[in-house]
Write a protein that holds these residues in place. Structure first.
Motif, short mmCIF file in Angstrom:
data_model
loop_
_atom_site.label_atom_id
_atom_site.label_comp_id
_atom_site.label_asym_id
_atom_site.label_seq_id
_atom_site.Cartn_x
_atom_site.Cartn_y
_atom_site.Cartn_z
N THR A 181 0.68 -1.22 -0.17
CA THR A 181 0.01 0.23 0.01
C THR A 181 0.86 1.14 0.06
OG1 THR A 181 -1.61 -1.15 1.42
CG2 THR A 181 -2.08 1.36 1.32
N MET A 182 2.01 1.23 0.99
CA MET A 182 2.96 2.36 0.69
C MET A 182 3.43 2.51 -0.54
SD MET A 182 4.88 1.86 4.56
CE MET A 182 5.98 3.25 4.14
N ALA A 183 3.81 1.66 -1.08
CA ALA A 183 4.55 1.74 -2.61
C ALA A 183 3.31 2.18 -3.75
CB ALA A 183 5.05 -0.01 -2.96
N ILE A 184 2.34 1.63 -3.71
CA ILE A 184 1.31 2.24 -4.31
C ILE A 184 1.01 3.72 -4.22
CG2 ILE A 184 -1.01 2.16 -5.25
CD1 ILE A 184 -0.91 -0.85 -4.31
N GLY A 185 1.11 4.18 -2.87
CA GLY A 185 0.65 5.63 -2.55
C GLY A 185 1.91 6.26 -2.97
N ALA A 186 3.26 6.08 -2.99
CA ALA A 186 4.53 6.50 -3.37
C ALA A 186 4.36 6.81 -4.96
CB ALA A 186 5.70 5.67 -3.02
N GLN A 187 3.86 5.73 -5.69
CA GLN A 187 3.94 5.61 -7.07
C GLN A 187 2.76 6.68 -7.51
OE1 GLN A 187 2.62 2.08 -8.87
NE2 GLN A 187 3.10 2.66 -10.93
N MET A 188 1.38 6.86 -6.94
CA MET A 188 0.75 7.70 -6.99
C MET A 188 1.21 9.28 -7.05
SD MET A 188 -2.86 6.20 -5.69
CE MET A 188 -3.84 7.81 -5.93
#
Length: 204
Positions: A181-188
């Protein structure tokens, strides 16, 4: 012609934004205090409300952003990504993404906090608006519906298997999901920043 492969990809992304792992924790907490039939009713009602909220934002979100608040979609990506990153960080640190207020009437929880923000949260709303802007309303609606159906199914299945899953195992699982979830947030956030930069350079 409907591109089902693209829709399934969008539905998977929406599903990640909704985060079914958090709903597994929710059901496990409710299972300790409430009757199974009441929990079933809550699952149906909460997911229906969640779908209607996400559909509403898919239909009108872009108009609200651009015409009323004059906010670029990339700025929304940055904000949604930050919220998602924070949620993932909390899950990674504590093994849970949920603080549940105890209620005597379980159905009082259906709209808040289950439907929103646990289902139709900031990240899911951002995704609904973005999908409509990039893929069209029909594409976004089908993707949202598929993600909601899978979320509801996951919650129903959890009702019958949760007794066989230890809280330690559940905590480890949620921490792993928190990392993704953190990785997806960072990508966004990165996508939003790049989009804002390209918009500024093209306007210069």
């Amino acid at each position: 012609m409907v591109d089902w492969l693209s829709i399934l990809s969008s539905a998977l992304f929406m599903l990640i934004m909704i985060d079914p792992s958090d709903k597994i924790l929710l059901v496990s907490l409710l299972r300790e205090d409430f009757h199974i039939e009441d929990i079933k009713t809550l699952i149906i009602r909460a997911n229906l409300i969640g779908f209607l909220l996400l559909f509403l934002f898919a239909v009108s979100g872009q108009i609200i952003l651009q015409e009323i608040f004059h906010i670029d979609i990339n700025a929304l990506r940055v904000a949604g990504g930050f919220v998602l990153f924070k949620i993932g960080l909390e899950a990674l640190e504590s093994g849970g993404m949920l603080t549940l207020k105890r209620e005597k009437n379980i159905l009082a929880l259906a709209a808040v906090p289950v439907a929103t923000p646990l289902i139709a949260g900031p990240a899911a709303i951002t995704t609904a608006i973005t999908l409509t802007a990039e893929k069209g309303l029909l594409h976004a609606t089908i993707a949202i519906l598929l993600a909601i159906l899978f979320t509801a199914l996951t919650m129903f299945i959890t009702l019958y298997i949760i007794k066989n899953v230890s809280k330690t195992t559940l905590g480890v699982f949620i921490r792993i999901i928190g990392m993704f979830t953190m990785a997806i947030g960072a990508q966004m956030m990165v996508q939003g920043v790049v989009g804002i930069y390209l918009l500024m350079t093209s306007a210069a």
